[in-house]
Motif scaffolding. Structure first.
Motif, short mmCIF file in Angstrom:
data_model
loop_
_atom_site.label_atom_id
_atom_site.label_comp_id
_atom_site.label_asym_id
_atom_site.label_seq_id
_atom_site.Cartn_x
_atom_site.Cartn_y
_atom_site.Cartn_z
N ALA A 73 62.76 16.06 115.85
CA ALA A 73 63.87 16.94 116.24
C ALA A 73 63.60 18.38 115.79
CB ALA A 73 65.18 16.44 115.64
N TYR A 74 63.03 18.53 114.61
CA TYR A 74 62.68 19.87 114.12
C TYR A 74 61.65 20.52 115.05
CZ TYR A 74 60.82 23.65 111.32
OH TYR A 74 60.40 24.88 110.90
N ALA A 77 63.26 21.45 118.40
CA ALA A 77 64.11 22.63 118.28
C ALA A 77 63.26 23.89 118.15
CB ALA A 77 65.03 22.49 117.07
N TYR A 78 62.15 23.80 117.43
CA TYR A 78 61.23 24.93 117.31
C TYR A 78 60.67 25.29 118.69
CZ TYR A 78 57.10 27.63 116.04
OH TYR A 78 56.15 28.61 115.96
N SER A 79 60.26 24.29 119.44
CA SER A 79 59.73 24.51 120.78
C SER A 79 60.77 25.16 121.69
CB SER A 79 59.27 23.18 121.39
OG SER A 79 58.84 23.35 122.71
N ASP A 80 62.00 24.65 121.64
CA ASP A 80 63.08 25.22 122.45
C ASP A 80 63.30 26.69 122.10
OD1 ASP A 80 63.42 22.76 123.64
OD2 ASP A 80 65.21 22.23 122.47
N TYR A 81 63.29 27.01 120.82
CA TYR A 81 63.49 28.39 120.37
C TYR A 81 62.36 29.30 120.87
CZ TYR A 81 64.18 32.43 117.40
OH TYR A 81 64.36 33.71 116.96
N ILE A 82 61.13 28.87 120.71
CA ILE A 82 59.97 29.67 121.13
C ILE A 82 59.98 29.86 122.64
CG2 ILE A 82 57.44 29.71 121.27
CD1 ILE A 82 58.62 30.40 118.49
N SER A 115 70.12 27.10 115.05
CA SER A 115 71.09 26.34 114.25
C SER A 115 70.51 24.98 113.86
CB SER A 115 72.38 26.17 115.04
OG SER A 115 73.29 25.39 114.33
N GLN A 116 69.87 24.31 114.80
CA GLN A 116 69.23 23.02 114.51
C GLN A 116 68.12 23.18 113.48
OE1 GLN A 116 68.03 21.68 118.40
NE2 GLN A 116 69.79 20.33 118.57
N LEU A 117 67.29 24.21 113.65
CA LEU A 117 66.20 24.45 112.71
C LEU A 117 66.75 24.67 111.30
CD1 LEU A 117 63.91 26.80 114.82
CD2 LEU A 117 63.38 24.47 114.08
N ASN A 118 67.80 25.48 111.20
CA ASN A 118 68.39 25.76 109.89
C ASN A 118 69.06 24.53 109.29
OD1 ASN A 118 67.60 28.44 109.74
ND2 ASN A 118 69.40 29.15 110.85
N SER A 119 69.48 23.61 110.11
CA SER A 119 70.11 22.38 109.62
C SER A 119 69.06 21.36 109.16
CB SER A 119 70.96 21.78 110.73
OG SER A 119 71.44 20.52 110.37
N ILE A 120 67.97 21.25 109.91
CA ILE A 120 66.96 20.22 109.64
C ILE A 120 65.97 20.65 108.55
CG2 ILE A 120 65.06 18.90 110.64
CD1 ILE A 120 66.57 19.04 113.32
N ALA A 121 65.58 21.92 108.53
CA ALA A 121 64.54 22.39 107.62
C ALA A 121 64.80 22.03 106.15
CB ALA A 121 64.33 23.89 107.79
N PRO A 122 66.01 22.24 105.63
CA PRO A 122 66.24 21.87 104.22
C PRO A 122 66.12 20.37 103.95
CG PRO A 122 68.01 23.29 105.02
CD PRO A 122 67.18 22.92 106.20
N THR A 127 62.23 24.64 103.34
CA THR A 127 62.71 25.92 102.83
C THR A 127 62.36 25.99 101.34
OG1 THR A 127 64.88 25.09 102.21
CG2 THR A 127 64.65 25.97 104.45
N VAL A 128 62.26 27.20 100.83
CA VAL A 128 61.92 27.37 99.42
C VAL A 128 62.95 26.68 98.53
CG1 VAL A 128 61.63 29.07 97.58
CG2 VAL A 128 60.69 29.51 99.84
#
Length: 157
Positions: A73-74, A77-82, A115-122, A127-128
């Motif tokens: 899913a990450y 979502a990255y592909s959709d954004y790009i 929004s999906q990227l920011n939700s899944i990444a953590p 994320t740091v």
């Protein structure tokens, strides 16, 4: 619900039994089937490239095969954004229609994907801040100073 911490990250004092249980749970976590390096076939080219980019990083974290849907899913979502960003280069942000103007649909795609990227990444430790929670913290340095010495006070203050 509070996030579960590794035994080494616990600040509270645990009983020996609780420590042993937590240690056993962490060992079981290490026994889970690792995520395979080959991306799922349903990912498009951009998502597949992202999979190959992040996989070596995910391999260093406790990501298991159970997380396949989340990693997929990450990448999607990255592909959709790009792809929406690329399409926006060739189109105007505002589209003229018979009934007036409207916002280009690629803006909505970018917004939702981000929004999906920011939700899944953590959740994946991408994320740091989330990596700091996953990895062992450095041991606190004991200075041997009293509270009075640290704050420059004496007993009579």
């Amino acid at each position: 619900m509070a996030q579960r911490k590794l035994l080494s990250q616990q600040k509270s004092r645990l009983t020996t039994e609780a420590q042993e249980t937590k240690q056993a749970t962490e060992e079981a976590l290490k026994q889970l089937t690792k995520l395979q390096p080959d991306p799922p076939e349903w990912l498009d080219d951009t998502a597949t490239k992202e999979w190959h980019r992040i996989f070596p990083l995910l391999d260093e974290l406790p990501i298991a095969s159970l997380d396949l849907a989340l990693v997929s899913a990450y990448c999607t979502a990255y592909s959709d954004y790009i792809n929406a960003t690329i399409r926006m280069k060739n189109e105007s942000a505002i589209i003229e229609t018979e009934r007036g103007t409207k916002l280009n649909q690629n803006h909505a795609i970018k917004r939702d994907s981000l929004s999906q990227l920011n939700s899944i990444a953590p959740k994946l430790g991408l994320t740091v801040e989330s990596r700091l929670k996953i990895l062992d913290p450095s041991k606190e340095k004991v200075t041997g100073k009293s509270v009075f010495d640290i704050f420059g006070m004496d007993d009579e203050d």
